[in-house]
Design an enzyme around this catalytic site. Structure first.
Site, PDB file in Angstrom:
ATOM      1  N   HIS A 121      44.145  49.319  25.678  1.00  4.63           N
ATOM      2  CA  HIS A 121      44.647  49.777  27.055  1.00  4.63           C
ATOM      3  C   HIS A 121      44.450  48.512  28.060  1.00  4.63           C
ATOM      4  O   HIS A 121      43.447  47.606  27.603  1.00  4.63           O
ATOM      5  CB  HIS A 121      43.752  50.866  27.660  1.00  4.63           C
ATOM      6  CG  HIS A 121      44.105  51.826  28.989  1.00  4.63           C
ATOM      7  ND1 HIS A 121      43.727  50.960  30.112  1.00  4.63           N
ATOM      8  CD2 HIS A 121      44.635  52.782  29.151  1.00  4.63           C
ATOM      9  CE1 HIS A 121      44.157  51.828  31.096  1.00  4.63           C
ATOM     10  NE2 HIS A 121      45.062  52.731  30.644  1.00  4.63           N
ATOM     11  N   ASP A 198      35.567  51.141  23.523  1.00  8.41           N
ATOM     12  CA  ASP A 198      36.304  51.573  24.641  1.00  8.41           C
ATOM     13  C   ASP A 198      36.461  53.145  23.643  1.00  8.41           C
ATOM     14  O   ASP A 198      37.405  53.248  22.984  1.00  8.41           O
ATOM     15  CB  ASP A 198      37.605  51.145  24.880  1.00  8.41           C
ATOM     16  CG  ASP A 198      38.291  52.156  25.844  1.00  8.41           C
ATOM     17  OD1 ASP A 198      37.876  53.205  25.969  1.00  8.41           O
ATOM     18  OD2 ASP A 198      39.505  51.589  26.353  1.00  8.41           O
ATOM     19  N   GLN A 201      39.287  57.542  24.729  1.00  4.64           N
ATOM     20  CA  GLN A 201      40.055  58.198  23.806  1.00  4.64           C
ATOM     21  C   GLN A 201      39.612  58.879  22.611  1.00  4.64           C
ATOM     22  O   GLN A 201      39.960  60.037  22.437  1.00  4.64           O
ATOM     23  CB  GLN A 201      41.420  57.560  23.394  1.00  4.64           C
ATOM     24  CG  GLN A 201      42.334  57.094  24.519  1.00  4.64           C
ATOM     25  CD  GLN A 201      42.746  58.220  25.602  1.00  4.64           C
ATOM     26  OE1 GLN A 201      43.394  59.310  24.933  1.00  4.64           O
ATOM     27  NE2 GLN A 201      42.990  57.952  26.724  1.00  4.64           N
ATOM     28  N   LYS A 224      38.091  62.532  30.441  1.00  4.57           N
ATOM     29  CA  LYS A 224      38.564  63.094  29.070  1.00  4.57           C
ATOM     30  C   LYS A 224      38.001  64.018  28.132  1.00  4.57           C
ATOM     31  O   LYS A 224      38.619  64.553  27.269  1.00  4.57           O
ATOM     32  CB  LYS A 224      38.484  61.568  28.391  1.00  4.57           C
ATOM     33  CG  LYS A 224      38.917  60.390  28.772  1.00  4.57           C
ATOM     34  CD  LYS A 224      40.575  60.316  29.111  1.00  4.57           C
ATOM     35  CE  LYS A 224      41.215  59.095  29.512  1.00  4.57           C
ATOM     36  NZ  LYS A 224      42.395  58.921  29.989  1.00  4.57           N
ATOM     37  N   CYS A 362      50.077  52.004  29.955  1.00  4.92           N
ATOM     38  CA  CYS A 362      49.001  51.313  30.076  1.00  4.92           C
ATOM     39  C   CYS A 362      48.607  50.375  28.767  1.00  4.92           C
ATOM     40  O   CYS A 362      47.509  49.980  28.409  1.00  4.92           O
ATOM     41  CB  CYS A 362      47.632  51.741  30.622  1.00  4.92           C
ATOM     42  SG  CYS A 362      48.012  52.004  32.477  1.00  4.92           S
TER      43      CYS A 362
END
Length: 404
Positions: A121, A198, A201, A224, A362
């Site tokens: 991202h 990260d 997700q 999320k 993104c």
């Protein structure tokens, strides 16, 4: 038994209509929906507890502080974090990454190398580019293949004694690929590099154990995982958090202030300047409670069923191509239909009450890799159904008939 009807009853927004049609919400990779159990916590905070935390001696302040710090403990337990002060509340994943990138400014030298995966991202690309501009460090990219999988042999070749930091998402937001982060962490550590993962997700699908992973930094956003927007978590190993300077100056992050000198507070307050999103932090904890009550194994199993069914049904549409066909992936399908712009498909689907995401998500380097302007992305959560998949497929077929 996984009772999706009972779960759906927890989400008031799923009862609404869009453009005169029942809402089919398939944009979960952008943000999940919020159950009434979390909404009730938000309402309760403003009705009963609304006060600033940590500084007040009065009852409301103490109660709000207790609720906020209990949420920190819930996050600690969820990710199996060794110490509660290794949990830093932030405004979200982007804030967390920028905090770490800013901190490394004084720790890097010209010629040091940073490795980033090709499927990140923008939030996990741009801050590191800015860091390289400040320090003279060099950003190198771990490439991927047509299936949307990282080329680990190429990663091995990029690693060296010059490598200081490695950044990778746990799960690609654009493709759904689950990356081999344990292998990445182990190999990076072998050359003395730190690793930031990260987890934004991954967090709604996978319950990460940061101690088992031995990761240096792991970050997520509450929205999320059925929580509110505007709040997130940075996990950092204590040793690293002590090395990094504060990201912002202000109240709460200080031990003592004079006009001659300021000393900083201990962790976690060193990185939590100013009045935080108190309600958001408390609701973050409630959201994790909600998802853990359902169970992440049950969630993953059900979502894999949805992914398999949706993949099978969408591929029946002539001219439809799926981007991101990794063997190991979460419930995200990015696709295009030959000869049709993804935006046009998304617009027609919206008229039918179907919410999907269109564009580059993104993640422009991914789109550049495939030489496409973007995709239609349908992302499924544990409150979606096979019947909604059927509505999506019917909608795509209708859009195709209108646009070709």
């Amino acid at each position: 038994m996984f009772n999706v009807s009972k779960i759906r009853a927890d989400f008031p927004i799923l009862n609404r209509e869009v453009n005169g049609k029942p809402l089919v919400y398939l944009d979960n990779a952008a943000t999940s929906q919020t159950p009434k159990q979390v909404i009730d916590v938000i309402v309760d905070y403003y009705q009963r507890l609304n006060a600033n935390i940590h500084r007040g001696v009065h009852t409301l302040s103490q109660e709000a502080t207790d609720a906020y710090e209990q949420a920190r403990l819930k996050i600690q337990a969820h990710f199996n974090i060794a110490k509660s002060h290794e949990v830093i509340f932030t405004s979200g994943t982007t804030h967390s990454i920028n905090l770490v990138a800013n901190g490394f400014t004084s720790l890097l030298n010209k010629g040091d190398e940073l490795l980033v995966s090709a499927m990140e991202h923008h939030s996990n690309i741009v801050p590191w580019q800015m860091l390289c501009e400040r320090t003279g460090a060099v950003l190198k990219v771990i490439p991927m293949n047509e299936n949307g999988e990282l080329l680990m042999a190429k990663f091995d070749g990029l690693l060296s004694h010059k490598t200081k930091l490695v950044f990778c998402n746990h799960v690609s937001n654009a493709l759904g690929t689950i990356n081999p982060i344990q292998e990445i962490i182990q190999k990076a550590h072998a050359v003395g590099a730190a690793v930031l993962i990260d987890g934004a997700q991954a967090s709604p699908h996978i319950k990460a154990d940061v101690q088992e992973l031995d990761v240096d930094f792991y970050i997520i956003s509450a929205h999320k995982v059925c929580g509110p927007t505007g709040v997130g978590m940075l996990y950092g190993k204590e040793s690293w958090l002590k090395k990094l300077p504060p990201y912002q100056g202000g109240g709460e992050m200080i031990a003592e202030v004079t006009f001659e000198e300021t000393t900083y507070a201990d962790l976690p307050h060193k990185f939590e300047a100013g009045t935080p999103n108190i309600c958001g932090g408390i609701a973050f904890g409630a959201a994790l409670d909600y998802m853990n009550a359902i169970g992440f194994d049950a969630i993953a199993s059900y979502e894999n069923e949805l992914l398999d069914y949706a993949t099978q049904e969408l591929l029946k549409i002539q001219g439809l191509k799926i981007y991101g066909t990794a063997a190991n992936k979460t419930s995200v399908i990015s696709f295009n239909i030959q000869g049709i712009h993804p935006y046009d498909i998304g617009t027609i689907l919206d008229k039918l009450g179907i919410a999907v995401r269109t564009g580059h998500h993104c993640a422009q380097p991914i789109m550049d890799f495939y030489k496409i302007p973007g995709t239609v992305r349908a992302s499924f959560s544990f409150y979606n159904t096979k019947e909604e998949v059927d509505v999506l497929v019917e909608g795509v077929n209708r859009a195709k008939a209108m646009l070709l």
